[in-house]
Motif scaffolding. Structure first.
Motif, short mmCIF file in Angstrom:
data_model
loop_
_atom_site.label_atom_id
_atom_site.label_comp_id
_atom_site.label_asym_id
_atom_site.label_seq_id
_atom_site.Cartn_x
_atom_site.Cartn_y
_atom_site.Cartn_z
N UNK A 99 9.61 3.24 8.09
CA UNK A 99 8.97 2.60 9.23
C UNK A 99 9.47 1.17 9.45
N UNK A 100 9.80 0.47 8.37
CA UNK A 100 10.21 -0.93 8.48
C UNK A 100 11.58 -1.11 7.83
N UNK A 101 12.67 -0.84 8.56
CA UNK A 101 14.01 -0.95 7.96
C UNK A 101 14.37 -2.37 7.57
N UNK A 102 13.82 -3.38 8.27
CA UNK A 102 14.13 -4.76 7.90
C UNK A 102 13.57 -5.08 6.52
N UNK A 103 12.32 -4.67 6.27
CA UNK A 103 11.73 -4.90 4.96
C UNK A 103 12.49 -4.12 3.90
N UNK A 104 12.88 -2.90 4.22
CA UNK A 104 13.62 -2.10 3.25
C UNK A 104 14.97 -2.73 2.95
N UNK A 127 5.32 -3.33 -2.96
CA UNK A 127 5.65 -4.74 -2.79
C UNK A 127 4.60 -5.44 -1.93
N UNK A 128 4.12 -4.77 -0.90
CA UNK A 128 3.06 -5.35 -0.06
C UNK A 128 1.81 -5.62 -0.90
N UNK A 129 1.51 -4.71 -1.81
CA UNK A 129 0.35 -4.89 -2.68
C UNK A 129 0.57 -6.07 -3.63
N UNK A 130 1.78 -6.22 -4.13
CA UNK A 130 2.10 -7.32 -5.02
C UNK A 130 1.98 -8.66 -4.29
N UNK A 131 2.56 -8.73 -3.08
CA UNK A 131 2.48 -9.97 -2.30
C UNK A 131 1.03 -10.31 -1.97
N UNK A 183 15.50 -24.30 1.31
CA UNK A 183 14.64 -24.63 2.45
C UNK A 183 14.62 -23.54 3.50
N UNK A 184 15.20 -22.39 3.21
CA UNK A 184 15.26 -21.28 4.16
C UNK A 184 14.36 -20.14 3.69
N UNK A 185 13.38 -19.78 4.48
CA UNK A 185 12.48 -18.67 4.15
C UNK A 185 13.16 -17.36 4.54
N UNK A 186 13.26 -16.41 3.64
CA UNK A 186 13.94 -15.15 3.96
C UNK A 186 13.13 -14.32 4.94
N UNK A 187 13.77 -13.38 5.63
CA UNK A 187 13.02 -12.46 6.49
C UNK A 187 11.92 -11.77 5.69
N UNK A 188 10.78 -11.60 6.31
CA UNK A 188 9.61 -11.10 5.60
C UNK A 188 9.78 -9.64 5.20
N UNK A 189 9.49 -9.36 3.92
CA UNK A 189 9.57 -8.00 3.40
C UNK A 189 8.19 -7.39 3.21
N UNK A 190 7.14 -8.16 3.46
CA UNK A 190 5.76 -7.69 3.36
C UNK A 190 4.89 -8.65 4.16
N UNK A 191 3.78 -8.18 4.72
CA UNK A 191 2.90 -9.06 5.50
C UNK A 191 2.44 -10.25 4.67
N UNK A 192 2.58 -11.44 5.25
CA UNK A 192 2.12 -12.65 4.59
C UNK A 192 3.10 -13.25 3.60
N UNK A 193 4.26 -12.60 3.39
CA UNK A 193 5.18 -13.09 2.37
C UNK A 193 5.76 -14.45 2.74
N UNK A 194 6.12 -14.65 4.00
CA UNK A 194 6.75 -15.91 4.40
C UNK A 194 5.84 -17.10 4.13
N UNK A 195 4.58 -17.00 4.54
CA UNK A 195 3.65 -18.11 4.31
C UNK A 195 3.42 -18.33 2.82
#
Length: 376
Positions: A225-230, A253-257, A308-320
């Protein structure tokens, strides 16, 4: 020529679990540059006898090797003249081509597959590629020379050559038989003999982009469903992505984050529940994957703090979460050091068969302690 898979009940050593064998993979996505480099060498008459296909596991190195083998063995030599065909513009060979059919059946007489073979008892695969297997390849070249035309050898993977086998292969690269193209697949080329690397032309394959990842997984029969996260979790490797998908790695991973959002006051009951998922029979794959995901999160956090660069998000809330945990290079060093410490601890724990749940919980608590220390 290698034995047909139908006659050997053991798993093929060059096939990723849950994925089709590279010789059966029809399309190669995201590696146009590598394909074009080989085709340019072929069309310009500068076809090197040794090619080293490099890149992370699962990005298509073996698939490209089999595409090249089909192409070389099915494409007639250019004899010149007024009616000579136009230079080929693609490595694609029809599935109905006799060469393609023989290659799928492992019965093409001009192709040799060098990979790990059977042990002396014949009941298991060897841990590496032995010198005996390389000698078989040398004999194959000698016996097939009378047929004329091109011959191809695929080495999957060159990283698995033991010392004697590597030296034997080096001799073949130094004095290549006439008409032979050797395709060496390597996941870690730095570990190969420098002399082997120096006698091959390198084709460097790159991690797949999210769109290419989605197409490749779909072609392999997996829907994500989410190829970017994968793509983030797998490092752009289709092989890794299929393994992650099979173990619901995106959900894990979403559960871990989500658990780490409670740092520096870790929700211990939830941490214990997550750790318990790795216990019991049949949970070994989930245990290994969770350790890898913990290491990946720490590495992503450290890298973000350092650059100083935040990677593309691999799970909800990971960037923050990463921005909060690693606001500067000082915090980045803390997380990088912790990743190294926990990685060593995980290897030691595995070596002594430490309870998986206890090992995971201990790692989570150490991450919590580091988060508290980072705030002081």
């Amino acid at each position: 020529m290698a034995k047909s898979p139908d006659s050997d009940p053991l798993p093929e050593p060059d096939r990723a679990e849950g994925a089709p064998h590279p010789r059966d993979t029809r399309w190669l996505l995201g590696q146009d540059r590598a394909e074009a480099a080989f085709l340019d060498a072929f069309n310009s008459g500068r076809l090197h006898h040794g090619w080293l296909l490099t890149g992370p596991r699962g990005v298509g190195k073996a698939t490209l090797a089999w595409r090249i083998a089909r192409f070389l063995l099915a494409t007639p030599p250019d004899t010149g003249g007024f009616f000579a065909p136009a230079p080929p513009r693609s490595l694609e060979i029809s599935e109905d081509d006799p060469v393609a059919r023989r290659i799928r059946a492992l019965s093409e007489p001009r192709l040799f597959l060098l990979r790990r073979g059977l042990n002396d008892k014949g009941d298991a695969l060897t841990r590496d590629i032995t010198v005996g297997e390389v000698r078989k390849m040398k004999s194959f070249f000698a016996l097939s020379a009378a047929d004329g035309g091109r011959r191809v050898a695929i080495v999957d993977a060159a990283d698995e050559l033991n010392t004697a086998a590597a030296n034997a292969l080096l001799k073949l690269l130094e004095e290549p038989p006439e008409g032979v193209t050797m395709l060496l697949i390597s996941h870690q080329p730095a570990r190969l003999l420098p002399t082997i690397r120096s006698r091959c032309r390198v084709l460097a394959l790159q991690p797949l982009s999210p769109p290419d990842m989605a197409q490749a997984l779909q072609a392999a029969g997996a829907m994500v469903e989410n190829p970017q996260a994968m793509a983030q979790l797998s490092g752009g490797s289709v092989g890794a992505a299929m393994r992650i998908d099979g173990l619901d790695g995106l959900g894990l991973y979403a559960r871990l984050v989500d658990l780490f959002t409670t740092l520096p006051r870790l929700d211990r009951p939830r941490a214990a529940q997550l750790a318990e998922m790795t216990a019991g029979r049949g949970a070994e794959g989930r245990f290994d994957l969770l350790l890898e995901l913990i290491d990946l999160f720490l590495a992503r956090t450290a890298r973000a703090g350092a650059t100083g660069l935040i990677p593309p998000e691999a799970a909800p809330g990971e960037s923050a979460l990463i921005a909060r945990l690693a606001p500067d290079p000082q915090a980045a060093r803390l997380w990088a050091d912790l990743a190294q410490t926990l990685g060593l601890r995980a290897r030691r724990g595995r070596a002594v068969n430490l309870d998986p749940a206890a090992l995971v919980l201990d790692m989570l608590l150490r991450i919590d302690a580091a988060a508290r220390g980072a705030r002081t």
